[in-house]
Design an enzyme around this catalytic site. Structure first.
Site, PDB file in Angstrom:
ATOM      1  N   LYS A  81       0.863  -1.184   0.000  1.00 12.20           N
ATOM      2  CA  LYS A  81       0.000   0.000   0.000  1.00 12.20           C
ATOM      3  C   LYS A  81       0.900   1.235   0.000  1.00 12.20           C
ATOM      4  O   LYS A  81       1.451   1.625   1.013  1.00 12.20           O
ATOM      5  CB  LYS A  81      -0.903   0.005   1.243  1.00 12.20           C
ATOM      6  N   SER A 101       4.833   7.593  10.117  1.00 13.59           N
ATOM      7  CA  SER A 101       4.905   8.367  11.357  1.00 13.59           C
ATOM      8  C   SER A 101       4.715   7.465  12.581  1.00 13.59           C
ATOM      9  O   SER A 101       4.066   6.415  12.507  1.00 13.59           O
ATOM     10  CB  SER A 101       3.826   9.443  11.331  1.00 13.59           C
ATOM     11  N   GLU A 117       9.501   1.354  10.819  1.00 10.02           N
ATOM     12  CA  GLU A 117      10.494   2.412  10.548  1.00 10.02           C
ATOM     13  C   GLU A 117       9.754   3.729  10.725  1.00 10.02           C
ATOM     14  O   GLU A 117       8.985   4.126   9.863  1.00 10.02           O
ATOM     15  CB  GLU A 117      11.029   2.292   9.116  1.00 10.02           C
ATOM     16  N   LEU A 118       9.983   4.391  11.856  1.00 16.21           N
ATOM     17  CA  LEU A 118       9.108   5.516  12.223  1.00 16.21           C
ATOM     18  C   LEU A 118       9.848   6.852  12.220  1.00 16.21           C
ATOM     19  O   LEU A 118      10.874   7.002  11.577  1.00 16.21           O
ATOM     20  CB  LEU A 118       8.473   5.206  13.583  1.00 16.21           C
ATOM     21  N   ARG A 172      18.855  17.422   2.119  1.00 18.30           N
ATOM     22  CA  ARG A 172      18.473  16.305   1.251  1.00 18.30           C
ATOM     23  C   ARG A 172      16.960  16.133   1.369  1.00 18.30           C
ATOM     24  O   ARG A 172      16.422  16.148   2.472  1.00 18.30           O
ATOM     25  CB  ARG A 172      19.207  15.053   1.754  1.00 18.30           C
ATOM     26  N   CYS A 227      13.248  11.099   7.403  1.00 21.45           N
ATOM     27  CA  CYS A 227      13.256  10.683   8.814  1.00 21.45           C
ATOM     28  C   CYS A 227      14.652  10.863   9.392  1.00 21.45           C
ATOM     29  O   CYS A 227      14.813  11.034  10.594  1.00 21.45           O
ATOM     30  CB  CYS A 227      12.821   9.229   8.924  1.00 21.45           C
ATOM     31  N   GLU A 286       9.373  16.570  14.871  1.00 16.54           N
ATOM     32  CA  GLU A 286      10.000  16.415  13.570  1.00 16.54           C
ATOM     33  C   GLU A 286       9.608  17.621  12.704  1.00 16.54           C
ATOM     34  O   GLU A 286       8.420  17.861  12.498  1.00 16.54           O
ATOM     35  CB  GLU A 286       9.426  15.144  12.932  1.00 16.54           C
ATOM     36  N   SER A 309      22.383   6.494   4.959  1.00 14.98           N
ATOM     37  CA  SER A 309      21.618   5.499   4.198  1.00 14.98           C
ATOM     38  C   SER A 309      22.538   4.714   3.269  1.00 14.98           C
ATOM     39  O   SER A 309      23.281   5.313   2.481  1.00 14.98           O
ATOM     40  CB  SER A 309      20.539   6.204   3.378  1.00 14.98           C
TER      41      SER A 309
HETATM   42  P1  NAP Z   1       2.091   8.492   7.699  1.00 15.54           P
HETATM   43  O1  NAP Z   1       1.034   9.503   7.677  1.00 15.54           O
HETATM   44  O2  NAP Z   1       2.272   7.689   8.929  1.00 15.54           O
HETATM   45  O3  NAP Z   1       1.796   7.535   6.449  1.00 15.54           O
HETATM   46  C1  NAP Z   1       2.651   6.481   6.068  1.00 15.54           C
HETATM   47  C2  NAP Z   1       1.848   5.462   5.313  1.00 15.54           C
HETATM   48  O4  NAP Z   1       0.860   4.909   6.183  1.00 15.54           O
HETATM   49  C3  NAP Z   1       1.080   6.026   4.123  1.00 15.54           C
HETATM   50  O5  NAP Z   1       1.038   5.052   3.117  1.00 15.54           O
HETATM   51  C4  NAP Z   1      -0.304   6.251   4.711  1.00 15.54           C
HETATM   52  O6  NAP Z   1      -1.337   6.284   3.769  1.00 15.54           O
HETATM   53  C5  NAP Z   1      -0.410   5.042   5.593  1.00 15.54           C
HETATM   54  N1  NAP Z   1      -1.412   5.184   6.641  1.00 15.54           N
HETATM   55  C6  NAP Z   1      -1.806   6.296   7.291  1.00 15.54           C
HETATM   56  N2  NAP Z   1      -2.765   5.987   8.198  1.00 15.54           N
HETATM   57  C7  NAP Z   1      -2.967   4.652   8.108  1.00 15.54           C
HETATM   58  C8  NAP Z   1      -3.834   3.737   8.771  1.00 15.54           C
HETATM   59  N3  NAP Z   1      -4.684   4.121   9.722  1.00 15.54           N
HETATM   60  N4  NAP Z   1      -3.797   2.439   8.413  1.00 15.54           N
HETATM   61  C9  NAP Z   1      -2.950   2.002   7.455  1.00 15.54           C
HETATM   62  N5  NAP Z   1      -2.101   2.832   6.792  1.00 15.54           N
HETATM   63  C10 NAP Z   1      -2.104   4.129   7.127  1.00 15.54           C
HETATM   64  O7  NAP Z   1       3.521   9.101   7.397  1.00 15.54           O
HETATM   65  P2  NAP Z   1       3.940  10.048   6.188  1.00 15.54           P
HETATM   66  O8  NAP Z   1       3.504  11.421   6.501  1.00 15.54           O
HETATM   67  O9  NAP Z   1       3.531   9.452   4.889  1.00 15.54           O
HETATM   68  O10 NAP Z   1       5.519   9.923   6.249  1.00 15.54           O
HETATM   69  C11 NAP Z   1       6.299  10.733   7.036  1.00 15.54           C
HETATM   70  C12 NAP Z   1       6.728   9.999   8.284  1.00 15.54           C
HETATM   71  O11 NAP Z   1       7.426   8.808   7.911  1.00 15.54           O
HETATM   72  C13 NAP Z   1       7.707  10.796   9.107  1.00 15.54           C
HETATM   73  O12 NAP Z   1       7.386  10.687  10.469  1.00 15.54           O
HETATM   74  C14 NAP Z   1       9.045  10.113   8.805  1.00 15.54           C
HETATM   75  O13 NAP Z   1      10.008  10.281   9.798  1.00 15.54           O
HETATM   76  C15 NAP Z   1       8.631   8.703   8.644  1.00 15.54           C
HETATM   77  N6  NAP Z   1       9.643   7.964   7.876  1.00 15.54           N
HETATM   78  C16 NAP Z   1      10.412   7.076   8.542  1.00 15.54           C
HETATM   79  C17 NAP Z   1      11.404   6.393   7.870  1.00 15.54           C
HETATM   80  C18 NAP Z   1      12.271   5.400   8.575  1.00 15.54           C
HETATM   81  O14 NAP Z   1      12.902   4.612   7.904  1.00 15.54           O
HETATM   82  N7  NAP Z   1      12.341   5.404   9.900  1.00 15.54           N
HETATM   83  C19 NAP Z   1      11.602   6.610   6.498  1.00 15.54           C
HETATM   84  C20 NAP Z   1      10.792   7.539   5.852  1.00 15.54           C
HETATM   85  C21 NAP Z   1       9.797   8.210   6.556  1.00 15.54           C
HETATM   86  P3  NAP Z   1      -1.844   7.701   3.171  1.00 15.54           P
HETATM   87  O15 NAP Z   1      -0.757   8.143   2.298  1.00 15.54           O
HETATM   88  O16 NAP Z   1      -3.080   7.400   2.435  1.00 15.54           O
HETATM   89  O17 NAP Z   1      -2.071   8.604   4.336  1.00 15.54           O
END
Ligand code: NAP
Length: 488
Positions: A185, A240, A261-262, A289, A295, A392, A452
């Protein structure tokens, strides 16, 4: 600069439907959602909006394909990945344009991401044939212990928008190598790169049912029933921390294996013996970058008080000179943020810091016009209560704070609920090792602003998550251990 003809050609060649059991199809409801260019606010294309029935059909296909895929020779699985690595590399021009259109990062950044993403396939094509076990004699000399590794089974892989290709290949590579089938997804904001990747894997010989992709604008409603289904065996999520916690709780009902991975809140520590030129260069990479939407982005610059003013001045000069614009234009360094909500959050965080007394050395405001641009920003004299030191930022903003002793630097660095990565600049070997050991993080960048690497275990501690992606460890997330007690 790319022209409109090239853009529509690349968009026209990209699938827009769900991919289930080897076929492209519309969602059960027949509805779609728009994918926007964050540099213009214009809708690029409409993509199928899948629902729970579609996601369950995808899981059924993955479940059906699992036994055959697990029995496929590891060399064959590896060779599919190797071909996909080569195809991604050959098609880098079109794929980077597609990524820039849907996500906004400058073309150069998209190229770098596609190279990084492809490397996960190369790495795991090599790991597919090195899944081992062991056969040992019991300590009492009587029996034998046989330990084997087997694919976990069907996985649900959920990815974010900030690295639309690499966050997918970092999961798909080890899952394919290990012999797992999957439902993916992708993020609603950037589904196109994953759809293009799916098309490539299919062309490279991945059998029907092994990879299924469900795009949706209702992520919870579509994936909830999949997570509740015992046919699923693993959930790997990048995104997140709040969503990660929610999904982990749901996964606990079936005791699925989970990888999380948050979020992060990376400290960038500059000690008084650091090479300041190198520290500034590293800071530019660690902060800018992906426009700060990483993250791993340096979220706080903790600089020794003897060099802080000079460091901040030089960093402001570098960030202030960066060219902001649509990522398809020449020499652009900084693209737009992903959406207006993301930009509003950066505006709020900077306003909060300046109200509390932070000084703006460069930037400090959103840029008007279509698209969601924010000026590269450096803040000095940031007080400890400023929200952006705890949250963040996910934008091009560098707050600088000072410390007096090593212990204070370590306490500042660890003073967060997150624990993904830290960056350390020092010329002392003794200090670099002592500080690296004391930091509560999963990764340290020692005199470098990027960590990375597909050959390294990427991941965090504390509220930054569980599990590792990449490296020798990455494939373990997709393998169960079985022990056989052998009576001789
Ligand atoms: P997000 O809102 O948590 O969304 C991530 C993914 O989860 C998206 O595909 C989203 O779909 C989906 N999602 C959201 N709510 C959900 C639910 N209730 N059930 C199932 N899936 C759900 O995060 P984001 O804003 O896309 O990404 C930014 C975050 O990712 C930041 O906090 C960043 O630090 C973190 N991140 C971490 C890493 C790591 O490796 N640690 C790497 C990259 C990013 P939708 O798009 O439809 O909302």
């Amino acid at each position: 600069m790319t022209d409109l003809g090239q853009e529509s050609e690349v968009l026209g060649a990209t699938p827009r439907q769900l991919f289930i059991d080897g076929s492209w199809r519309d969602g059960a409801r027949g509805s779609t959602f728009g994918v926007e260019d964050p540099a213009t606010g214009r809708v690029l294309v409409e993509v199928s909006d899948g629902d729970a029935d579609d996601a369950l059909a995808a899981l059924a296909a993955a479940d059906e394909a699992q036994a055959g895929w697990a029995a496929t020779p590891p060399r064959q699985r590896g060779e599919i990945l190797r071909r996909a690595y080569e195809t991604l590399t050959e098609r880098i021009d079109d794929l980077s344009l597609l990524m820039t259109l849907e996500m906004g990062k400058p073309l150069e950044g998209s190229r770098a991401e596609i190279t990084y993403a492809a490397e996960f396939f190369r790495w795991f094509s090599e790991e597919a044939v090195r899944i081992d076990g062991r056969y040992t004699t019991e300590p009492n000399g009587n029996g034998r212990l046989l330990v084997m590794r087997q694919p976990v089974g069907p996985c649900l892989l959920i990815t974010p928008w900030n690295f639309p290709m690499a966050m997918a290949t970092r999961k798909l590579g080890p899952a394919i190598a290990a012999g797992c089938t999957m439902v993916v997804k992708p993020a609603e904001l950037t589904p196109l790169s994953t759809l293009a990747l799916t098309q490539i894997l299919s062309e490279c010989g991945l059998p029907p049912g092994v990879l299924n992709v469900v795009t949706t604008k209702s992520p919870g409603a579509a994936t909830g029933p999949v997570i509740a289904d015992p046919r699923l065996r693993k959930l790997s999520f990048t995104g997140s921390t709040p969503v990660g916690k929610q999904l982990m709780a749901a996964a606990a009902e079936q005791m699925h294996r989970v990888s999380m991975e948050l979020g992060g809140n990376a400290p960038f520590l500059v000690f008084p013996d650091a090479d300041l030129d190198a520290a500034v260069e590293g800071a530019v990479v660690a902060k800018m970058r992906n426009m700060g939407e990483a993250c791993t982005a340096a979220n706080r610059f903790c600089v020794h008080e003897s060099v802080a003013a000079e460091f901040a001045r030089r960093l402001a000069a570098r960030l202030g000179a960066m060219k902001v614009g649509r990522g398809t234009e020449p020499n652009v360094d900084v693209g737009p943020l992903i959406e207006s909500k993301a930009r509003d959050k950066v505006v709020d965080l900077v306003e909060d810091a300046t109200k509390r007394g932070a000084e703006v050395l460069t930037g400090g405001a959103a840029i008007d016009g279509p698209g969601y641009f924010y000026a590269p920003t450096v803040l000095s004299d940031v007080p400890p209560q400023a929200r952006l030191l705890q949250e963040e930022i996910f934008g091009p903003v560098a707050p600088v704070v000072t410390f007096a002793t090593d212990d204070e630097a370590i306490a500042q660095a660890n003073g967060t609920e997150f624990g993904l990565v830290a960056f350390v600049y020092t010329s002392s070997l003794e200090r670099s090792l002592r500080v690296s050991e004391a930091l509560e993080v999963g990764m340290v960048g020692l005199n470098q602003g990027i960590v990375s690497n597909p050959a390294a275990p990427f991941g965090g501690v504390k509220q930054s998550g569980l599990g590792r992606e990449g490296g020798r460890e990455g494939i373990e997330e997709y393998l169960n251990i079985k022990y056989v007690a052998v009576h001789l």
